[in-house]
Write a protein that holds these residues in place. Structure first.
Motif: not given
Lengths: 697, 177
Positions: A284-288, A672-679, A682-697
């Protein structure tokens, strides 16, 4: 004398009708507009969104050789909007210049091998020394030159040039292109377009043929160097593939344990020294963002049945930054097939598995994040219950764990086969309603999107002991209810067996993979009918909003039975690895699935983000390049044996001010347990962006 | 209805149809007419694959050489001024399971919790340990050797006892007669 009967339409009527039809046709056909019915796959095709320097986002200045040249975003008589690109070459002895689409996952349009695309641009040029130049992203070689398509003739008025590409070569997943100028002169361009020329899908703007509704698979032209039985998506977008001895007793005897880190962008692997047999471990991924690995394989079973598999007490942390394992203290008991769930406080609970003596591990094992160590037996609350192997323990919004009934090997636990475990109160309360709990071996459970809804879906399963046909059962539970009870869900769609033989009405699958997608749907793929035998070719899309499966998604051409996994990549595609049938072979092929949303248009762009460290209960601003439908955080997968209880999709309600959007993160760390997430947005055409990485803490 | 009148009606109907079609075309082809997004925003950076390009996730340390992150500044709580109070976790009171009795607590174990050695459903009397002759063959299997052959099993040694009587000629190799 009778009157001559009037014809339905007189000659004059007919003439008028003809005139009108002609006028209507002229009106309809001559209106300047899109030449294609399909969706434009480009981001920022009209160059209207610019960066801080005033240059269009998703575009770059490109070229080589010796020339005197300028790039200008001109506002003077653009073809449409306010911007056009003007490249002026005043002196040239060698090389060329062009405005080129950015060669990155977010800006470069996704393509499908074998498909052809109509590419077009509006232009004015004073020199005929121009050409439309294409580059392609090869999954093994990276960005390479592809081809030149067409020369543009000189014109002082805006003209559109459209040309159809050759079929996209195998092993290509993205292309970029631009108009090259290689003589003295001025080239202006605007309103680029790129449309899949395969076949329009009725009722949609997609023109990618079957891929519009089914998506498409690509099998990589290289094999995994390791048996990727354990797969963890890392905070940098790479994939940790852990084999240990990889279910190969010869490697075990030789002490040859393997791990590789795969970079999905470059198709390259980095081997990592592996300190122990991490085959059969939990992770499992830890918070860091480091990965906690627990247990592993101390021994394979004896042929005479004198002992079974034995579990290691060892535990390691894999650090994506140093690409190395470091040892932490031993667990309290051997752990072969243990569960691993990260809690809202960043600690980890591990349950079940086999001990050092092949017996069942009954200890609750608790990793305290603040001390970076496993607590001793008497430091953790103990129920002394045996939870089986890889029990699927999903963190609930109040911090308790829901045992979904999904497990590995044989029957479910005694009783109802499902329960709620309260670590703090040290109680286990049964949950009813799970169908055929003894045939949910290597089923898969997921916390459905969004995590806020607290609903779990359990899919399929079989039993390696009694070896029935794996089933089509699904079960849904709403953990918001006062007394949650599993309800029967829709049956899994039927698939095909080897040779294209249709499954019978009762045949389903075990070893199934379920992957949460950025659009909030669940992609279900792979599996097999019997104990390490008889792969099932079936994939479908589950919609949590309607509780229905859409059958007929494209199927992975590679069998994906025992020891297979599928997981979401940061670019919104799904990667699939592994297959280990009963004859002892292992399929080292890697396949990647592009869901239908990747055929519906260009990606929305996350242009800026207010930091990548996000605190609970805060609103984080992002800016985007156009309208956005929704935003979510997806926890990267850490999966083995159809088991990843930490996989979750956390909805981010939006505060919208034009293209500045505040994303509201829950105050509840259990959601949303602490850790890195992919943000993803989704556009109005249903197409998702490529993820940006976000650390929830 | 007289000729000219009917003619007018036909004209009117077709005219409406024609204008409608043209209108639909205008509406359906918004790409050329869409107003520009008036966002002078920083250039998108690719933080997803830090090996490839610099990006805002400066915390992803695989690219220590990352260029200045393209981030809009947000007022940082606690930077200079008084720290903003932090919200306590908002937890819902779900799934209390009223009336459901917890399982009886178990005593501290005095011995091993027994688990059968063939936990993987494989009959390790045959072949190598990594192979998996089913302990129970799928229902309807009439000829186990044919099933094994059809699933890629070759030269299956009898490693311990011939539990499923697959070595009919007793030469230590299953299914070779």
């Amino acid at each position: 004398m009778s009157r001559r009967p009037l014809p339905l339409f007189s000659r004059r009527d007919r003439a008028r009708i003809a005139q009108l039809i002609v006028i209507t046709l002229v009106l309809v056909l001559a209106v300047p507009g899109k030449s294609f019915a399909g969706a434009n796959l480009l981001s920022n095709p009209g160059l209207e969104v610019v960066d801080a320097t005033g240059f269009p986002v998703c575009w770059e200045q490109s070229g080589w050789g010796d020339s005197t040249h300028t790039y200008e975003v001109t506002h003077t008589a653009p073809h449409s909007g306010t911007n056009a690109m003007k490249v002026t070459v005043s002196k040239i002895t060698s090389g060329d210049r062009k405005a080129l689409m950015l060669e990155n996952p977010s800006c470069a349009p996704n393509v499908t091998p074998g498909h052809q695309y109509d590419v077009s641009a509006w232009y004015k040029t004073t020199t005929p020394n121009t050409v439309m130049t294409m580059f392609r992203h090869d999954v093994a070689q990276g960005w390479v030159y592809w081809t030149d398509l067409a020369t543009l003739t000189t014109t002082t008025a805006w003209k559109q040039k459209t040309v159809r590409t050759p079929p996209v070569p195998a092993n290509t997943d993205q292309i970029v292109w631009g108009v090259t100028i290689y003589g003295v002169g001025t080239l202006q361009t605007d309103d680029y377009a790129m449309v899949d020329a395969t076949q329009a899908a009725p009722g949609t703007s997609c023109s990618a043929g079957a891929a519009c509704t089914a998506g498409a698979w690509q099998v990589m032209p290289f094999n995994s160097p390791v048996r990727g039985i354990h797969a963890v998506v890392l905070k940098n977008g790479n994939v940790l593939l852990v084999a240990g001895s990889g279910n190969d007793p010869a490697a075990f005897a030789a002490g040859t344990f393997t791990t590789a880190v795969y970079n999905p962008r470059t198709g390259s692997f980095t081997n990592v020294a592996t300190p122990a047999d991490l085959f059969c471990s939990g992770h499992v991924q830890l918070a860091d963002g480091r990965v906690l690995i627990m247990g592993g394989n101390k021994d394979y079973p004896a042929a005479d049945g004198s002992h079974g598999y034995k579990g290691l007490k060892d535990s390691y942390i894999f650090d994506p930054d140093t690409m190395a394992y470091t040892k932490v203290n031993d667990m309290t008991a051997g752990s072969w097939y243990p569960s691993a769930t990260v809690l809202g406080n960043g600690d980890v609970i591990s349950l079940g598995g086999l001990g050092e003596d092949s017996g069942g591990t009954v200890a609750t094992q608790y990793f305290k994040s603040s001390e970076q160590r496993w607590l001793g037996l008497n430091e953790a609350n103990q129920t002394w219950s045996f939870w089986g192997l890889y029990p699927s323990m999903v963190l609930m919004q109040d911090g308790r764990l829901f045992y979904t009934g999904s497990h590995v090997f044989g029957n479910g636990l005694p009783g109802t086969g499902s329960s709620i475990y309260d670590y703090q109160a040290n109680t286990i309360t049964p949950v009813t309603g799970l169908q055929r709990k003894d045939e949910r071996d290597q089923s898969m459970s997921v916390l459905l999107p969004p995590a806020q809804d607290q609903r779990v879906l359990t899919l399929g399963g079989g039993n390696i002991d009694s070896n029935p046909d794996a089933n089509r059962l699904t079960d849904l539970i709403d953990l918001k209810q006062a007394t949650p009870v599993y309800q029967a869900g829709p049956l899994l769609p039927s698939g095909k067996m080897t040779g294209g033989v249709a499954q019978t009405a009762t045949q389903g699958k075990m070893y199934v993979s379920a992957v949460l997608l950025p659009d909030g749907k669940v992609f279900e793929t792979g599996g097999a009918l019997h104990n390490r035998a008889d792969p099932v070719y079936e994939a479908s899309m589950f919609n949590p909003a309607t509780n229905t499966f859409t059958a007929g998604m494209a199927t992975d051409p590679v069998p994906r039975g025992y020891h297979s996994s599928a997981f979401l990549l940061p670019d919104g595609r799904v990667m699939s690895v592994g297959d280990n049938p009963g004859d002892g072979t292992f399929d080292m092929r890697i396949s990647v699935y592009s869901p239908p949303y990747l055929f519906k248009g260009g990606r929305p762009q996350i242009l800026s983000m207010a930091g990548s460290q996000w605190a609970y209960g805060t609103t984080k601003q992002i800016t985007v390049d156009g309208p956005i439908l929704k935003a979510a955080l997806i926890r990267p997968e850490a999966v083995t044996h159809s088991s990843d209880p930490n996989q979750r999709y956390v909805d981010l309600p939006m505060t919208v001010t034009g293209t500045t959007i505040g994303l509201n993160l829950t105050s509840n760390p259990n959601l949303a347990p602490p850790g890195w997430y992919m943000l993803y947005v989704v556009g109005t055409n249903g197409v998702p962006s490529v993820a940006q990485w976000v650390q929830v803490q | 209805m007289t000729g000219p009148r009917r003619g007018l009606l036909v004209l009117a109907v077709l005219g409406v149809l024609g204008v409608g079609a043209a209108g639909i075309w205008f509406v359906a082809a918004p790409g050329e007419h869409a107003s520009p997004v008036a966002a002078a925003a920083p250039r998108p950076t690719d933080s997803t694959w830090p090996g490839l390009a610099a990006g805002p996730s400066a915390a992803a340390p695989v690219t220590p050489s990352a260029a200045a992150p393209a981030e809009t500044s947000a007022p940082a709580a606690g930077a200079g001024g008084p720290a903003e109070p932090v919200a306590a976790p908002f937890v819902q009171n779900y799934a209390g399971q009223p009336g459901v009795k917890p399982l009886k607590p178990l005593p501290s174990p005095t011995g091993t919790h027994y688990v059968r050695p063939n936990v993987d459903g494989c009959d390790h009397n045959y072949g190598g340990i990594t192979q998996c002759v089913p302990w129970t063959f799928p229902a309807g299997t009439t000829d186990k050797c044919a099933w094994l052959a059809g699933h890629g099993f070759k030269n299956l040694k009898v490693a311990a006892t011939d539990r499923q009587r697959l070595d009919r000629d007793g030469n230590g190799i299953a299914c070779d007669d």
